[in-house]
Design a protein around this motif. Sequence first.
Motif, mmCIF file in Angstrom:
data_model
loop_
_atom_site.group_PDB
_atom_site.id
_atom_site.type_symbol
_atom_site.label_atom_id
_atom_site.label_comp_id
_atom_site.label_asym_id
_atom_site.label_seq_id
_atom_site.Cartn_x
_atom_site.Cartn_y
_atom_site.Cartn_z
ATOM 1 N N ARG A 29 43.692 96.300 14.851
ATOM 2 C CA ARG A 29 43.071 95.509 13.797
ATOM 3 C C ARG A 29 43.993 95.396 12.581
ATOM 4 N N ASP A 30 43.690 94.427 11.717
ATOM 5 C CA ASP A 30 44.433 94.207 10.488
ATOM 6 C C ASP A 30 43.652 94.744 9.289
ATOM 7 N N MET A 31 44.322 94.722 8.142
ATOM 8 C CA MET A 31 43.730 94.989 6.831
ATOM 9 C C MET A 31 43.386 96.461 6.568
ATOM 10 N N LEU A 32 44.072 97.375 7.251
ATOM 11 C CA LEU A 32 43.952 98.795 6.914
ATOM 12 C C LEU A 32 45.249 99.338 6.337
ATOM 13 N N GLY A 33 46.176 98.454 6.008
ATOM 14 C CA GLY A 33 47.451 98.890 5.468
ATOM 15 C C GLY A 33 48.591 98.680 6.440
ATOM 16 N N ASP A 34 49.799 99.007 5.984
ATOM 17 C CA ASP A 34 51.000 98.762 6.778
ATOM 18 C C ASP A 34 51.105 99.625 8.030
ATOM 19 N N ASP A 35 50.596 100.835 7.991
ATOM 20 C CA ASP A 35 50.955 101.813 9.013
ATOM 21 C C ASP A 35 49.818 102.249 9.928
ATOM 22 N N ILE A 36 48.625 101.722 9.745
ATOM 23 C CA ILE A 36 47.508 101.990 10.658
ATOM 24 C C ILE A 36 46.702 100.714 10.846
ATOM 25 N N PRO A 37 46.037 100.607 11.989
ATOM 26 C CA PRO A 37 46.152 101.488 13.145
ATOM 27 C C PRO A 37 47.322 101.092 14.041
ATOM 28 N N ALA A 38 47.702 102.002 14.921
ATOM 29 C CA ALA A 38 48.736 101.692 15.900
ATOM 30 C C ALA A 38 48.202 100.691 16.921
ATOM 31 N N CYS A 39 49.070 99.781 17.345
ATOM 32 C CA CYS A 39 48.764 98.998 18.540
ATOM 33 C C CYS A 39 48.860 99.927 19.758
ATOM 34 N N GLU A 40 48.421 99.449 20.917
ATOM 35 C CA GLU A 40 48.214 100.381 22.025
ATOM 36 C C GLU A 40 48.791 99.907 23.354
ATOM 37 N N LEU A 41 49.231 100.875 24.154
ATOM 38 C CA LEU A 41 49.445 100.703 25.591
ATOM 39 C C LEU A 41 48.372 101.511 26.291
ATOM 40 N N ASN A 42 47.564 100.845 27.109
ATOM 41 C CA ASN A 42 46.409 101.491 27.746
ATOM 42 C C ASN A 42 46.509 101.485 29.265
ATOM 43 N N HIS A 43 45.793 102.424 29.866
ATOM 44 C CA HIS A 43 45.755 102.590 31.313
ATOM 45 C C HIS A 43 44.300 102.735 31.739
ATOM 46 N N ALA A 44 43.831 101.808 32.554
ATOM 47 C CA ALA A 44 42.458 101.863 33.062
ATOM 48 C C ALA A 44 42.459 102.554 34.423
ATOM 49 N N THR A 45 41.811 103.691 34.491
ATOM 50 C CA THR A 45 41.778 104.463 35.736
ATOM 51 C C THR A 45 40.523 104.206 36.560
ATOM 52 N N ALA A 46 39.602 103.437 36.012
ATOM 53 C CA ALA A 46 38.362 103.112 36.725
ATOM 54 C C ALA A 46 37.806 101.823 36.137
ATOM 55 N N MET A 47 36.836 101.253 36.818
ATOM 56 C CA MET A 47 36.170 100.045 36.322
ATOM 57 C C MET A 47 35.192 100.423 35.214
ATOM 58 N N GLY A 48 34.996 99.517 34.267
ATOM 59 C CA GLY A 48 33.950 99.665 33.272
ATOM 60 C C GLY A 48 34.225 100.676 32.182
ATOM 61 N N GLN A 49 35.487 100.966 31.933
ATOM 62 C CA GLN A 49 35.807 101.900 30.856
ATOM 63 C C GLN A 49 35.766 101.210 29.491
ATOM 64 N N HIS A 50 35.684 102.018 28.432
ATOM 65 C CA HIS A 50 35.623 101.492 27.070
ATOM 66 C C HIS A 50 36.800 102.068 26.282
ATOM 67 N N PHE A 51 37.564 101.187 25.630
ATOM 68 C CA PHE A 51 38.797 101.592 24.966
ATOM 69 C C PHE A 51 38.674 101.656 23.447
ATOM 70 N N GLY A 52 37.437 101.653 22.942
ATOM 71 C CA GLY A 52 37.210 102.034 21.562
ATOM 72 C C GLY A 52 36.847 100.956 20.574
ATOM 73 N N TYR A 53 37.374 99.750 20.717
ATOM 74 C CA TYR A 53 37.119 98.710 19.715
ATOM 75 C C TYR A 53 35.638 98.323 19.707
ATOM 76 N N PRO A 54 35.007 98.120 18.551
ATOM 77 C CA PRO A 54 35.525 98.212 17.183
ATOM 78 C C PRO A 54 35.294 99.585 16.530
ATOM 79 N N TYR A 55 34.894 100.580 17.323
ATOM 80 C CA TYR A 55 34.459 101.856 16.749
ATOM 81 C C TYR A 55 35.612 102.804 16.454
#
Length: 379
Positions: free
Chosen positions: A222-248
Motif C-alpha cells: 500500500r501507499d501513503m505510510l511513508g517512504d520505507d513501509i510497507p515492504a512489497c512482497e514475494l509470496n508463496h501459496a502452499t494451498a488453495m484459499g489462503q489469505h495473504f493479509g491485505y488490507p489487515y
Amino acid sequence: MKYLPLLFCLLLAGCGQVNPPIKNPLKSASEELPIDRIKLPEGFKIEVFAKDITNARSMAISPAGTIFVGTRGEGKVYALKDTDGDFFVDEKYVLAEDLQMPNGVAFRDGDLYVAEVSRVIKFVDIENHLDQPGDPVVIYDQYPTETHHGWKFIDFGPDGKLYVPVGAPCNICESEEDIFASITRINPDGTGLEVVQHGIRNTVGFTWHPDDQELWFTDNGRDMLGDDIPACELNHATAMGQHFGYPYCHQGDLPDEKFGEGKDCADYIAPVQKLGAHIAPLGVEFYTGAMFPAAYQKQILIAEHGSWNRSKKAGYRVTMVTLDENQQAIDYQAFASGWLDEEEDEVWGRPVDLEFLPDGSMLVSDDYADAIYRISYRE
C-alpha cells in the motif's frame, strides 16, 4: 477496366492484408538506448531485442517463437517476430487497438488470450492470422469494471486453468465483494470462475515452481505510510484459499493503521521475502534454462517497475531471490540495475515482465523506454 480489380481490392482494405507486419527500421540501433548503463554480473550481456513497442508490458511466447505483448495505457496488443534468428525483432504486428488496459496476454493451443479490465478475450489460431486476426471471442466478461488496479497479468497454470488476478479497487480499503484483492481462475472456455487466493492487494506477476508446481507471486504494498513501509512482497501459496493479509496486515508483520485493529498478523500468510517499499514488483519467473550458471537454476528473478511516490526513487531493476532447499529465501540482490540513476534520481527505463527464449536467455519488457531487452550469458 484493367484498374478495377486493383481499386476493388484497395476498397476492401488491402487485398486481405489488413494488418501487414511493420518492418522495424531500427536494426542494429541498440546504441539509441543507454543500455551501457545497465550493471550485470560478470559474463552477462544486455542487448535491445525490440524497440518502438509503445508501453510494452506483459509478454507471452508461443512454441513457434512469436512474442505477444500487452499494454496498459496504449490499448494495443502486439505480436513480434525475429525471422532471421539474430535476436532482434524485424516484424511487428498490431493485433488489436482501443482495448481497455490489455495488460495481460497468455498463449495456449494456438490461441492468444488477452485480459482487459472486466473481460478476457481470445484470438483464435492467431499465428496463422497475424496479418488479419479478426474479431476476438469473448471468453468471460463479468470481472469488475473498476480501473483502480484493474489491469491484469494472466497465465495458464499447471492445472490447465487461466489464472486472473483482481486487484483492490483502492489504495487501502475493505471490500464486501470477495472477488477483490484476489487471484481467480477460470476454465479456458470461461466457465468455472473461482477465487483461489485472498488478501492480495495487487499482483501483476505470478508463476509456478518447476518441481512442485505451487504458486508464487509478487504483491504491491500500500501507499501513503511513508517512504520505507510497507515492504512489497514475494509470496508463496502452499494451498488453495489462503489469505495473504491485505488490507489487515502488510509485509507479514505490520498491522494496518486502520484495518488492522483487532487483527493478528500471525493469522495470515507472511511473504517469503520482503522486497523494497514502493518498488512495485511485477513480473516474476523461476530460471529453468540451460544458459545461465548453475547458481541461477530454479531461483527467482523479479522485475521491479519502480516507485512513483517515494521521495527518493527505488526499484527500476531486476532482482534475484535465492532460495534454499526448503524454499526459504536466503538472499535478495540486484541482478540488473541502471535504469535508475541513483545519484541524479532520474529514470530512463522501467522493467515490467520477464520471459525466457528457448536458448535460455531472458527477455525484459520496459513500458517506459518502449523496448524489450535480451539478457544472455557467456563464459
